[in-house]
Write a protein that holds these residues in place. Structure first.
Motif, PDB file in Angstrom:
ATOM      1  N   LYS A   1     101.138 119.987  74.292  1.00 42.86           N
ATOM      2  CA  LYS A   1     100.925 118.391  74.491  1.00 42.86           C
ATOM      3  C   LYS A   1     101.905 118.002  75.399  1.00 42.86           C
ATOM      4  O   LYS A   1     101.715 116.772  75.780  1.00 42.86           O
ATOM      5  CB  LYS A   1     100.985 117.782  73.145  1.00 42.86           C
ATOM      6  CG  LYS A   1     100.304 118.207  71.912  1.00 42.86           C
ATOM      7  CD  LYS A   1      98.444 118.080  72.488  1.00 42.86           C
ATOM      8  CE  LYS A   1      97.726 118.851  71.403  1.00 42.86           C
ATOM      9  NZ  LYS A   1      96.296 119.026  71.767  1.00 42.86           N
ATOM     10  N   GLU A   2     102.960 118.323  75.578  1.00 44.29           N
ATOM     11  CA  GLU A   2     103.913 118.185  76.562  1.00 44.29           C
ATOM     12  C   GLU A   2     104.363 119.323  77.416  1.00 44.29           C
ATOM     13  O   GLU A   2     104.718 120.329  77.009  1.00 44.29           O
ATOM     14  CB  GLU A   2     105.338 117.807  76.089  1.00 44.29           C
ATOM     15  CG  GLU A   2     105.277 116.368  75.105  1.00 44.29           C
ATOM     16  CD  GLU A   2     104.935 115.182  76.120  1.00 44.29           C
ATOM     17  OE1 GLU A   2     105.084 115.319  77.451  1.00 44.29           O
ATOM     18  OE2 GLU A   2     104.281 114.271  75.717  1.00 44.29           O
ATOM     19  N   PRO A   3     104.206 119.229  78.792  1.00 43.77           N
ATOM     20  CA  PRO A   3     103.365 118.083  79.543  1.00 43.77           C
ATOM     21  C   PRO A   3     101.813 117.990  79.049  1.00 43.77           C
ATOM     22  O   PRO A   3     101.301 119.064  78.797  1.00 43.77           O
ATOM     23  CB  PRO A   3     103.570 118.483  80.911  1.00 43.77           C
ATOM     24  CG  PRO A   3     104.471 119.491  80.845  1.00 43.77           C
ATOM     25  CD  PRO A   3     104.526 120.243  79.781  1.00 43.77           C
ATOM     26  N   ALA A   4     101.578 116.550  79.341  1.00 44.98           N
ATOM     27  CA  ALA A   4     100.238 116.484  78.872  1.00 44.98           C
ATOM     28  C   ALA A   4      99.160 117.003  79.933  1.00 44.98           C
ATOM     29  O   ALA A   4      99.306 117.034  80.953  1.00 44.98           O
ATOM     30  CB  ALA A   4      99.753 114.888  78.357  1.00 44.98           C
TER      31      ALA A   4
END
Length: 279
Positions: A209-212
């Motif tokens: 999810k990070e980085p999206a």
């Protein structure tokens, strides 16, 4: 029978004493030097263990050092006996030169292998690409490296070629970015296509999810609009996530009626009406 009465025994005894002392000192030089060489090699071995070098290279370094130091000790012991060691050293040099010329490629691979171990561009178990060969590094010896490819093949690459090639290491960092390109027809809904791709990426649990994840238009081609999607995954999930995204987007495009175009050749046939003169 003539009896020798004026034989100088003292000179003989002095000569024997002189050379006996030389022999004793030469033996002392050899055995004490051998003990010092053993201690030096022990220190070298401990330093190599702290440096965590490959066991094969560590053994090579220790054995080579031991051989060189022992040759020096032997030459010193012979020199103490009064033996001219110039020719002996010259002979060793000639032998070394001959061996070096005969095995220059092998020695080049040994030197390259040592450089690899000191600079450590990769480790055993890393997923690497060397000169276009991609696989997992399974073995590194004095002369070559072995890669196990994705289809189970063993690729043996000489160390000199490894040093002279571009090395890509995919395992230095725990994550890796995936880039996939999808093409849609000009007549299809571009926003819908982008939303579908982004929605599938967000629903995939293997995608970080990070980085999206990001979806953007990369090019307006001759036959299609190219959409680029970028997302990050753990190294071990790279292939599985890539395959899942390709399959998921294709099935979602089919359900939404979005087509993936392919180059087509359009031909035009021109028919000319026959004139009255040609009849």
């Amino acid at each position: 029978m003539q009896i020798i009465t004026d034989f100088d025994y003292t000179a003989i005894l002095a000569l024997c004493a002189k050379y006996s002392l030389r022999v004793i000192f030469s033996l002392l030089i050899f055995f004490i030097g051998k003990w010092i060489v053993w201690r030096i090699c022990l220190v070298i071995e401990r330093v190599i263990q702290k440096a965590k070098l490959d066991k094969l290279i560590a053994s090579f370094i220790v054995n080579s050092s031991k051989t060189i130091f022992l040759i020096i000790v032997i030459v010193a012991a012979l020199a103490n006996l009064g033996i001219d060691t110039t020719s002996f050293v010259a002979m060793l040099g000639a032998i070394g030169l001959g061996i070096g010329m005969a095995f220059k490629d092998s020695f080049g691979n040994i030197g390259a292998g040592i450089l690899i171990l000191f600079f450590r561009p990769f480790r055993i178990g890393d997923n690497i690409d060397i000169g276009g060969y991609n696989g997992v590094a399974s073995e590194l010896n004095l002369f070559s490296i072995c890669l196990i490819t994705g289809d189970g093949k063993s690729v043996i690459i000489p160390n000199k070629q490894v040093i002279n090639s571009k090395i890509i290491n995919f395992s230095l960092t725990p994550t890796r970015r995936v880039e996939l390109l999808f093409s849609v027809d000009y007549k299809d809904d571009l926003r819908l296509a982008k939303d579908i791709i982004l929605n599938i990426a967000n629903q995939n649990e293997l995608i970080l999810k990070e980085p999206a994840p990001s979806v953007l238009v990369s090019a307006l081609g001759a036959h299609s609009i190219d959409i680029l999607v970028r997302f990050w995954v753990l190294n071990e999930n790279y292939s599985a996530t890539q395959s899942a995204m390709l399959e998921g987007v294709k099935m979602a495009f089919d359900e939404a009626g979005i087509s993936i175009p392919y180059p087509q050749l359009v031909t035009h046939h021109i028919y000319e009406k026959e004139s009255e003169d040609d009849k």
